[in-house]
Design a protein around this motif. Sequence first.
Motif, mmCIF file in Angstrom:
data_model
loop_
_atom_site.group_PDB
_atom_site.id
_atom_site.type_symbol
_atom_site.label_atom_id
_atom_site.label_comp_id
_atom_site.label_asym_id
_atom_site.label_seq_id
_atom_site.Cartn_x
_atom_site.Cartn_y
_atom_site.Cartn_z
ATOM 1 N N GLU A 155 -2.693 13.919 -10.065
ATOM 2 C CA GLU A 155 -1.701 13.190 -9.271
ATOM 3 C C GLU A 155 -1.901 13.499 -7.797
ATOM 4 O OE1 GLU A 155 3.105 12.299 -9.131
ATOM 5 O OE2 GLU A 155 2.451 14.326 -9.627
ATOM 6 N N GLY A 168 0.287 12.860 -4.223
ATOM 7 C CA GLY A 168 1.497 12.395 -3.553
ATOM 8 C C GLY A 168 1.361 12.666 -2.071
ATOM 9 N N GLN A 197 5.657 6.364 1.887
ATOM 10 C CA GLN A 197 5.260 7.259 0.803
ATOM 11 C C GLN A 197 4.057 6.697 0.053
ATOM 12 O OE1 GLN A 197 8.524 8.159 -1.823
ATOM 13 N NE2 GLN A 197 9.823 8.989 -0.199
ATOM 14 N N GLN A 235 1.963 7.499 -3.771
ATOM 15 C CA GLN A 235 1.869 8.285 -5.003
ATOM 16 C C GLN A 235 0.978 7.562 -5.986
ATOM 17 O OE1 GLN A 235 3.073 7.507 -8.289
ATOM 18 N NE2 GLN A 235 2.449 9.490 -9.124
ATOM 19 N N THR A 236 0.096 8.301 -6.635
ATOM 20 C CA THR A 236 -0.714 7.721 -7.712
ATOM 21 C C THR A 236 -1.072 8.805 -8.718
ATOM 22 O OG1 THR A 236 -2.724 6.470 -8.269
ATOM 23 C CG2 THR A 236 -2.923 8.070 -6.490
ATOM 24 N N ARG A 292 5.607 18.630 -9.006
ATOM 25 C CA ARG A 292 5.228 17.220 -8.976
ATOM 26 C C ARG A 292 4.922 16.906 -7.519
ATOM 27 N NH1 ARG A 292 6.268 13.445 -12.800
ATOM 28 N NH2 ARG A 292 5.128 12.127 -11.336
ATOM 29 N N ALA A 293 3.888 16.090 -7.297
ATOM 30 C CA ALA A 293 3.315 15.945 -5.965
ATOM 31 C C ALA A 293 4.326 15.483 -4.917
ATOM 32 C CB ALA A 293 2.125 14.982 -6.021
ATOM 33 N N MET A 294 5.126 14.456 -5.223
ATOM 34 C CA MET A 294 6.037 13.930 -4.216
ATOM 35 C C MET A 294 7.135 14.935 -3.877
ATOM 36 S SD MET A 294 6.424 11.526 -2.139
ATOM 37 C CE MET A 294 5.229 10.370 -2.850
ATOM 38 N N CYS A 342 5.739 17.533 -1.630
ATOM 39 C CA CYS A 342 5.548 17.007 -0.269
ATOM 40 C C CYS A 342 6.840 17.098 0.527
ATOM 41 C CB CYS A 342 5.086 15.549 -0.312
ATOM 42 S SG CYS A 342 3.356 15.312 -0.709
#
Length: 296
Positions: free
Chosen positions: A24, A26, A40, A42-43, A164-166, A169
């Motif tokens: 992932e 983010g 933003q 995200q993938t 989790r990436a987001m 961040c």
Amino acid sequence: MGNLAIIVDLETTGLDSGSDQIIEIGAIKVDLDTGEVVEQFQTFTKPDDVYTFFGDEEELDEEDVEPDGLDPFIVELTGITDEMLEGAPSNPEAVEAFFRFAGDLQIWAYNAGFDSKFLNVHTEEHRPLKDVLALAKRTFPSLANHKLATVAQELNISIEGAHRAMADCLITKEVLLKGIEFQRENPHPFHHGFKASDYRPKEEGMFFGKIIVFTGALVAMTRDGAATHASQFGFKIGSSVTKKTDYLVVGIQDLSTLAGHDKSTKQRKAEELITEGVKIEILTENDFIRMCGIGE
């Protein structure tokens, strides 16, 4: 446009960029002057070794394919499952999409060396990442450790959704803003973590081909912020004053570090070269702001 920067975070299958892969990415585009998240990204991204094949590839059928899948520890840590990665772009595709999102803006990450290794293995052009961890260590020197969760706890920031990436961040953004505030209130001549070569001059910028050097602490922005602005206008950031230098921006000097002088080594070098006929223009911070039209 504001003082924009990118904050990125990765979730991966493990810690080794040589054998592990990204699952992932983010990222957020942040106005460092206001703290606003402007955009933003995200993938999810599917590792190319999620499935292990046995036998001759030309003779494979469904019975020959044994799912390998994500390590249960990674699933537990991140909440990301194999099903969530189905149909996701490959690592190279996802990294390319992230760099398109980032454009020419400066990229920050927490423990940037980790993220940099995973990202730059998928691009021919090395993109430097600035490290928020370095700022955190300077801002909170007495902490037992400087894990993101530890620093977040010190700042009373919720760590809900961490790993989790987001979410990471958004936590990192708060740490970065606090670090920038600390730098502004505690000017330091060495500007911990500043590296002139980290800033790529934008070829379309009006000052492309010119070299600018900074000395002293700035008031309206951090050294990083000023260098980011300058690179967006095409300037190459110099680490020292030479005959190739075009501009020197002089901020507030810490007299305790000047060994009895009233000017920095860079400023004295620039003035010496000017007397020898070298064309170097010495600017105040306000001169620099007006020249680049910052804030207009």
